[in-house]
Design a protein around this motif. Structure first.
Motif, PDB file in Angstrom:
ATOM      1  N   LEU A 191      75.256  47.987  44.385  1.00 26.66           N
ATOM      2  CA  LEU A 191      76.393  48.972  43.987  1.00 26.66           C
ATOM      3  C   LEU A 191      77.297  49.548  42.488  1.00 26.66           C
ATOM      4  O   LEU A 191      77.949  50.447  42.644  1.00 26.66           O
ATOM      5  N   ASN A 192      75.885  49.153  41.599  1.00 33.37           N
ATOM      6  CA  ASN A 192      76.355  49.868  40.273  1.00 33.37           C
ATOM      7  C   ASN A 192      76.444  51.483  39.508  1.00 33.37           C
ATOM      8  O   ASN A 192      77.264  52.086  39.236  1.00 33.37           O
ATOM      9  N   LEU A 193      75.623  51.957  40.461  1.00 32.10           N
ATOM     10  CA  LEU A 193      75.844  53.354  40.938  1.00 32.10           C
ATOM     11  C   LEU A 193      76.875  53.919  41.685  1.00 32.10           C
ATOM     12  O   LEU A 193      77.282  55.056  41.436  1.00 32.10           O
ATOM     13  N   PHE A 194      77.570  53.138  42.850  1.00 28.56           N
ATOM     14  CA  PHE A 194      78.629  53.553  43.829  1.00 28.56           C
ATOM     15  C   PHE A 194      80.239  53.504  42.402  1.00 28.56           C
ATOM     16  O   PHE A 194      80.870  54.500  42.672  1.00 28.56           O
ATOM     17  N   ARG A 195      80.387  52.343  41.258  1.00 31.06           N
ATOM     18  CA  ARG A 195      80.958  52.220  40.648  1.00 31.06           C
ATOM     19  C   ARG A 195      80.725  53.244  39.552  1.00 31.06           C
ATOM     20  O   ARG A 195      81.776  54.510  39.405  1.00 31.06           O
ATOM     21  N   VAL A 196      79.741  53.633  38.893  1.00 30.26           N
ATOM     22  CA  VAL A 196      79.251  55.007  38.503  1.00 30.26           C
ATOM     23  C   VAL A 196      79.809  56.728  38.951  1.00 30.26           C
ATOM     24  O   VAL A 196      80.254  57.358  38.534  1.00 30.26           O
ATOM     25  N   PHE A 197      79.409  56.417  40.303  1.00 31.30           N
ATOM     26  CA  PHE A 197      80.050  57.434  40.757  1.00 31.30           C
ATOM     27  C   PHE A 197      81.513  57.627  41.717  1.00 31.30           C
ATOM     28  O   PHE A 197      81.901  58.254  41.597  1.00 31.30           O
ATOM     29  N   ASP A 198      82.314  57.196  41.317  1.00 34.70           N
ATOM     30  CA  ASP A 198      83.391  56.906  41.547  1.00 34.70           C
ATOM     31  C   ASP A 198      84.406  57.332  40.790  1.00 34.70           C
ATOM     32  O   ASP A 198      84.992  58.145  40.452  1.00 34.70           O
ATOM     33  N   ALA A 199      83.576  56.657  39.420  1.00 30.92           N
ATOM     34  CA  ALA A 199      84.861  57.067  38.368  1.00 30.92           C
ATOM     35  C   ALA A 199      84.588  58.662  38.015  1.00 30.92           C
ATOM     36  O   ALA A 199      85.265  59.456  37.548  1.00 30.92           O
ATOM     37  N   ALA A 200      82.816  58.774  37.880  1.00 26.65           N
ATOM     38  CA  ALA A 200      82.552  60.426  37.918  1.00 26.65           C
ATOM     39  C   ALA A 200      83.317  61.531  39.510  1.00 26.65           C
ATOM     40  O   ALA A 200      83.864  62.593  38.760  1.00 26.65           O
ATOM     41  N   ALA A 201      83.886  60.543  39.922  1.00 29.43           N
ATOM     42  CA  ALA A 201      84.338  61.664  41.320  1.00 29.43           C
ATOM     43  C   ALA A 201      85.395  61.256  41.200  1.00 29.43           C
ATOM     44  O   ALA A 201      86.636  62.897  41.217  1.00 29.43           O
ATOM     45  N   ARG A 202      86.560  61.181  40.389  1.00 31.59           N
ATOM     46  CA  ARG A 202      87.719  61.008  40.123  1.00 31.59           C
ATOM     47  C   ARG A 202      88.030  61.249  39.200  1.00 31.59           C
ATOM     48  O   ARG A 202      88.910  62.196  38.877  1.00 31.59           O
ATOM     49  N   HIS A 203      87.220  61.243  37.694  1.00 30.94           N
ATOM     50  CA  HIS A 203      87.022  62.384  37.033  1.00 30.94           C
ATOM     51  C   HIS A 203      86.929  63.637  36.528  1.00 30.94           C
ATOM     52  O   HIS A 203      87.364  64.581  36.740  1.00 30.94           O
ATOM     53  N   GLY A 204      85.876  63.828  37.718  1.00 37.07           N
ATOM     54  CA  GLY A 204      85.639  65.198  37.698  1.00 37.07           C
ATOM     55  C   GLY A 204      84.270  65.333  36.221  1.00 37.07           C
ATOM     56  O   GLY A 204      84.034  67.227  36.277  1.00 37.07           O
ATOM     57  N   ASN A 205      84.130  64.831  35.688  1.00 29.27           N
ATOM     58  CA  ASN A 205      84.150  65.399  34.839  1.00 29.27           C
ATOM     59  C   ASN A 205      82.396  63.737  34.123  1.00 29.27           C
ATOM     60  O   ASN A 205      83.143  62.750  33.856  1.00 29.27           O
ATOM     61  N   PHE A 206      81.243  64.158  34.002  1.00 28.43           N
ATOM     62  CA  PHE A 206      80.266  63.330  33.464  1.00 28.43           C
ATOM     63  C   PHE A 206      80.924  62.202  32.257  1.00 28.43           C
ATOM     64  O   PHE A 206      80.677  61.136  32.026  1.00 28.43           O
ATOM     65  N   THR A 207      81.585  63.119  31.381  1.00 28.39           N
ATOM     66  CA  THR A 207      81.599  63.005  29.974  1.00 28.39           C
ATOM     67  C   THR A 207      82.688  61.788  30.009  1.00 28.39           C
ATOM     68  O   THR A 207      82.706  60.778  29.538  1.00 28.39           O
TER      69      THR A 207
END
Length: 328
Positions: A40-56
């Motif tokens: 489930l932690n991978l989905f949390r990371v994916f959600d943040a990346a999807a919202r920001h459109g930026n990994f940094t």
């Protein structure tokens, strides 16, 4: 020699049915095995990346490194066997599959946030599970619970009647009441009321039975006691009439049943103030003698050390402690 003709084997007529062909069984559809849910932690990371459109930027929100975000996104893609982002020089873009997943993950995260907010909201209704022995639950606690709920209308109490050992790690219990010596491992222990004992009987028994003018007269009555242990010997010794032999004794596995028998005029019982309070106030029981003894035990309120200061639990502890002092 067989003559060959040009006539069809199945001549067409206005009434004849067409030839029946043997049914060819269809191949069973392939059953897709359920996809194993990634961590489930991978989905949390994916959600943040999807919202920001930026990994940094996602890494800054999650307090991890940009490489950690990139690695976990790649791990999620490998587990799902799809590409979720298109990597651009300065940003990332969701693929078609990534967009579909981002919508579902965003909704799920929002549901979790709302659920957590409801749980910690001090104004939200709270269910408090209280566990007490049947005797004290019915005779002392139930008549008082309405007062607590009027004081704390947001707290909904569930009362369970049981004398089983208490284990807050394994049982869904917030508060327990138990009788004993005050030693319970892995529990916060607070005295509710000391266990003082005195004889009680029904008014009818006092009027119509053998006289009960002196402590020694108890020998002419049926003794009522619980099977787990009796303090009659200690009370009689304190009254100066130790060593008496009784003709009849009735045993009970529950103190509440013993007091019911006393109310019905079946004998004389030793009772504590908490258990006999309602019957004494209503006149169903009377005290033939004022002499009391202390057993060294008491009724205690038990709570989990980890959750004893939780608002609803703390309010109940404070309230029930006051009620115990008033009754004692």
């Amino acid at each position: 020699m067989t003559k060959l003709t040009d006539e069809p084997l199945f001549p067409a007529t206005g009434t004849a049915d067409p030839p029946v062909r043997a049914a060819v069984p269809l191949a069973a559809p392939a059953i897709r095995r359920p996809t194993r849910l990634p961590p489930l932690n991978l989905f949390r990371v994916f959600d943040a990346a999807a919202r920001h459109g930026n990994f940094t930027t996602a890494a800054e929100e999650l307090c991890v490194t940009q490489s950690a975000v990139s690695q976990q996104i790649r791990q999620l893609e490998e587990l799902l066997e799809v590409r979720l982002f298109r990597r651009m020089p300065r940003r990332v873009e969701l693929t078609r599959e990534g967009t579909a997943l981002a919508s579902a993950v965003g909704e799920s995260m929002a549901l979790l946030v709302r659920a957590c907010e409801r749980i910690v909201d001090p104004k939200a209704p709270v269910v408090l599970c209280v566990n007490a022995p049947p005797s004290i639950a019915s005779r002392w606690l139930v008549p008082r619970l309405k007062r607590f709920m009027q004081l704390q209308p947001q707290v909904k109490v569930t009362l369970l009647a049981s004398s089983d050992p208490v284990d807050f790690d394994r049982q869904d219990i917030d508060v327990a009441i138990r009788w004993g010596n005050g030693v319970w491992p892995n529990a916060r222990v607070e005295m509710l009321a000391p266990d003082r004992l005195f004889p009680v009987c029904s008014p009818a028994l006092l009027r119509e039975g053998p006289p009960l003018a002196r402590p020694g007269d108890i020998v002419h009555h049926t003794l009522l006691q619980v099977v787990s242990g009796s303090y009659w010997g200690a009370w009689l010794a304190a009254a100066g009439v130790g060593g008496l032999a009784f003709e009849e004794t009735l045993y009970f596995n529950d103190a509440g049943l013993m007091l019911d028998a006393a109310v019905q005029g079946q004998g004389v019982a030793l009772a504590s103030p908490l258990l006999a309070e309602s019957d004494l106030k209503a006149g169903r029981l009377v005290r033939p003698f004022d002499l009391e003894i202390e057993t060294g035990s008491a009724f205690y309120v038990l709570t989990s050390p980890d959750f004893s200061e939780k608002p609803a639990v703390a309010e109940f502890r404070s309230w029930i402690g006051f009620e115990g002092r008033e009754s004692g």
